[in-house]
Structures are given as structure tokens and as C-alpha cells.
Design an enzyme around this catalytic site. Sequence first.
Site, mmCIF file in Angstrom:
data_model
loop_
_atom_site.group_PDB
_atom_site.id
_atom_site.type_symbol
_atom_site.label_atom_id
_atom_site.label_comp_id
_atom_site.label_asym_id
_atom_site.label_seq_id
_atom_site.Cartn_x
_atom_site.Cartn_y
_atom_site.Cartn_z
ATOM 1 N N ASP A 22 17.343 8.536 -8.593
ATOM 2 C CA ASP A 22 18.807 8.429 -8.544
ATOM 3 C C ASP A 22 19.255 8.067 -7.134
ATOM 4 O OD1 ASP A 22 18.774 9.046 -11.232
ATOM 5 O OD2 ASP A 22 19.107 11.189 -10.913
ATOM 6 N N HIS A 77 0.809 -1.217 0.000
ATOM 7 C CA HIS A 77 0.000 0.000 0.000
ATOM 8 C C HIS A 77 0.842 1.267 0.000
ATOM 9 C CE1 HIS A 77 -2.923 2.970 1.816
ATOM 10 N NE2 HIS A 77 -3.700 2.400 0.912
#
Length: 476
Positions: A401, A394
Site C-alpha cells: 500500500d 538483485h
Amino acid sequence: MTFSWIDIGFGIGVLHVIGIMAAIHAVMTVRTSQGSIAWAVSLTTIPYFTLIPYLFLGRSTFLGYVEARRACNQLMRSQFGEIISTGPSPPLAANIHPEFRALTTLTNMPFVAGNHVKLLINGHATFNAIFEAIGRARDYVIIQFFIIRDDKIGHELQQHLLSCAAAGVKVYFLYDRIGSYDLPRRYCEILMAGGVIVREFSAARRGLFINRFQLNFRNHRKIVVIDGIEAFVGGHNVGNEYLGEKFPLAPWRDTHISVTGPAVIGIQHTFAEDWHWSTGTVPLLNQTSLSMDSEMHCQVVPSGPSDQLETSSLFFVSVINAARERVWLTSPYFCPDEAVFTALRLAVLRGVEVRILIPSCADHRMVYEATQSYAHEAVRSGIKIYRYRHGFLHQKVVLIDDTAAAIGSANLDNRSFRLNFELMILTVDKHFAAEVSHMLMNDFSNSEIIERESFLFIAGWRRMLMRIARMFAPIL
């Protein structure tokens, strides 16, 4: 009383005429072409199944609602500034991270430095931290959730808030009327009797005419703030299932964060707008927060259907476009609009590793089937899709990066992009990004990757179901 075939045929004809009229209304009022097509096709072809849902989910009052909400927000900002003196401006980070500068303009929220953010993995860690923080409150506590249940964890929250109120701490308690539809009146009466200020968030407000059957414009945010010093946001609502104690979706995988520093002011400002809409009053909140000894930069990103632009969708497009090495996203629902899907595919084409983690089990069947359709198309585009196998997933997490991460309440679907009020917190800090990366690597280890050829082995009836579900994705 008996009906002839002529009567039945006449009834079906009337329904189709009404369906065509409703379809014309949808084409004229729904904001996106995808949503217009989904409603128009369904209303003209199967009106006996879609007319009633359109009554609840249609956007007949959207423009009036947007205008009223924007006016309310503007009034709140002027009153907020008059009632509470503003402190010194926190250090800004927009010039340091130009790749995210658009978010500052989009949200009208400062990109501030001097914050500290802590990961709270799963329900027990989250609610233990929240309850401990509530126990430290001296001035006020803000509580806002989409779902609050009258169960074990709901009772624990209730008792902590009553203790706070008894100690003279002001407690603001806001819940969504639709999300918490089964919350008993008695639960709130006990809180109010103990001095807690309780309100429900609804599309209708103080005499403004809004379709009382309206299920859109829900407040999906999860916000806790203690004294303007510490805030909690993320994916958890208040219910035993969020502790992983409710089958068949147990265990429950979710993520929250605690935030300290200047970003807390932006988080509670978001709450203040919701509170003002629901009550017509401005909460008495601190407007200053101490800058931490930290280089972490945070951008608060509230979004909702009353925004001038589609903030949530543009948030995901912006952070995906900023990636140069990797984009990892997790969401229980993967029904992206064309802008987000295009950004993901372009990221792959420029050499970025794109991973998306979705559940392997369903809490809403139609959305799940639509998610599977998008997932298989994404795989054919070079995106790596993983299904989480250790319970229901959920959490709403983004990793960009090795420097940036975002956590909050927004899913990768049209409801979060355009219909719900959401909140994401973008952080730029290598150490925190490394923690998020480690957390997600563990999640990927409990997942299976969808192979490119796997779609070929799905039964024909299931493929048809997935395609039908995908047709309705813009309105799910």
C-alpha cells in the site's frame, strides 16, 4: 581395460538402485512435499546426474542440525542477557499495526517505534555510507556478508577494518564459507594480523557431525553494525559486481538501507546468534539504542532453517495478506512456494494491484528458466510481471500500500524460504514508503511488462526447458 555392454548395463542398473534408495531417503527426510517430489523424481529417473548433487544438497542431517542450532541460540540468549545489561524497553508498535502482529510472535522480536531508515540505491551509495560509518566507530564494528571477494571493493573494506582495529575498535568479521569459497586465506590472515576477529560461518560447528559436503543452511544475511547505533542491511555483498563493474551483468541494480534507532538492537542480536554458533562465544555488544525523534515503526525479521516455523515464507504471506491496494515486490528469483503464490493470487482476486519485478538476464540459468515459468503462470493469474532491462536486478524489496515497505536479503524462492539464513526489515512509515514507491517506479520505467499472450510465442524447446527447470525449483 575394456567394458562390455553388460558391464555398462550393470553399472547403470546399480546407479538406478542407489537412486531409488536415495529417493526413499529424500521422501523420508525432506521437509516439503514439493522438495520430496523433485528429489524423488530426479533420483529415480536420472540418478547419474542427481546422486552427486543430492550428496551436497540433501538434508540428511537436517533434524540434528536444527536441534543443535536451537540449543545454541537458547544458550546464547541466556548468556547475552547475563553479560550485557539490558536497557529500557523501546516503545512497541504491535498494537498500532495489528495487521503485522503475527510477525512479532513469529520472530520473537519486538515491533519498535522511534527509528530512522534511509534508502541506499546501488553499490556506490551503499559502500560509501558503510565506509563513512566505519570511520565513525568508537566501540565496535560488526561485518557479516554471504560473499566477500578479494577485489577492489574487498580491499577497501579490508583497509577500513584494519584502520578501525588499529584505533582500538573491536571488529567482528563473519563470512559464509560456501558463499565466499574463493576468498583467499591470505585476505583473512591480513585482517587477523591487524587485530580483526575473523570467523567463517559453516553448517558444521565445534565437533558436531554434519555432512561436510553440505551446501544447504547457508548464511545469506548482509549485516553491518556500528557501535549498536547504526546498522546496514540489504542485498549487496562485497564484490566489484555489486558496484556494477563486472560484465556481462553490469550495471548491477541493488538496494540497501541504513537503520538507526531501537531496531538496530534486533539486527545485531541476529548477528550475535550467528557468531555464537560459529565461535561458541558471545560478542560484547551494546544492548541499548537511542530512540529517534521519528514515528517510523520497524519489525526485524530474521529467518532460517532452524526456526520453529517457516519464517521467511510466512513473512511474505503475512505482508501480502495485509495489502489492500497494492503489493510491489522485486526479486532476482521468482520461484514461490504454494503458500506465497496463493497469497499473491488471492490478493489479485480481492482487487489488489500486484506487481513483481524480475531480471531480464540470468546469473543462474536453471533458476532463471524456472522463474520464467512461474512468471508466465502469474501473468495468467492477473499478476503484473515486469522484466528489468537496465542490467541485472538483485534487490529484494516489498512495498505494501502506501504505508509499509520491507528490504533485506530474502529472495522469492525455496532457498530463502527454507534453506538459508535471511534478514528482512519491515518499516511502517508513509514517508519512507513514498521513497520506496518512487524508487520502484523508476525501476518499472526501465522494464518491460510480460504480456499475457507472450508465452504462446516461446519456442517449444524453451517451454520444455522452463518446465524441467520448474520441476527442480524446490531444490535449486
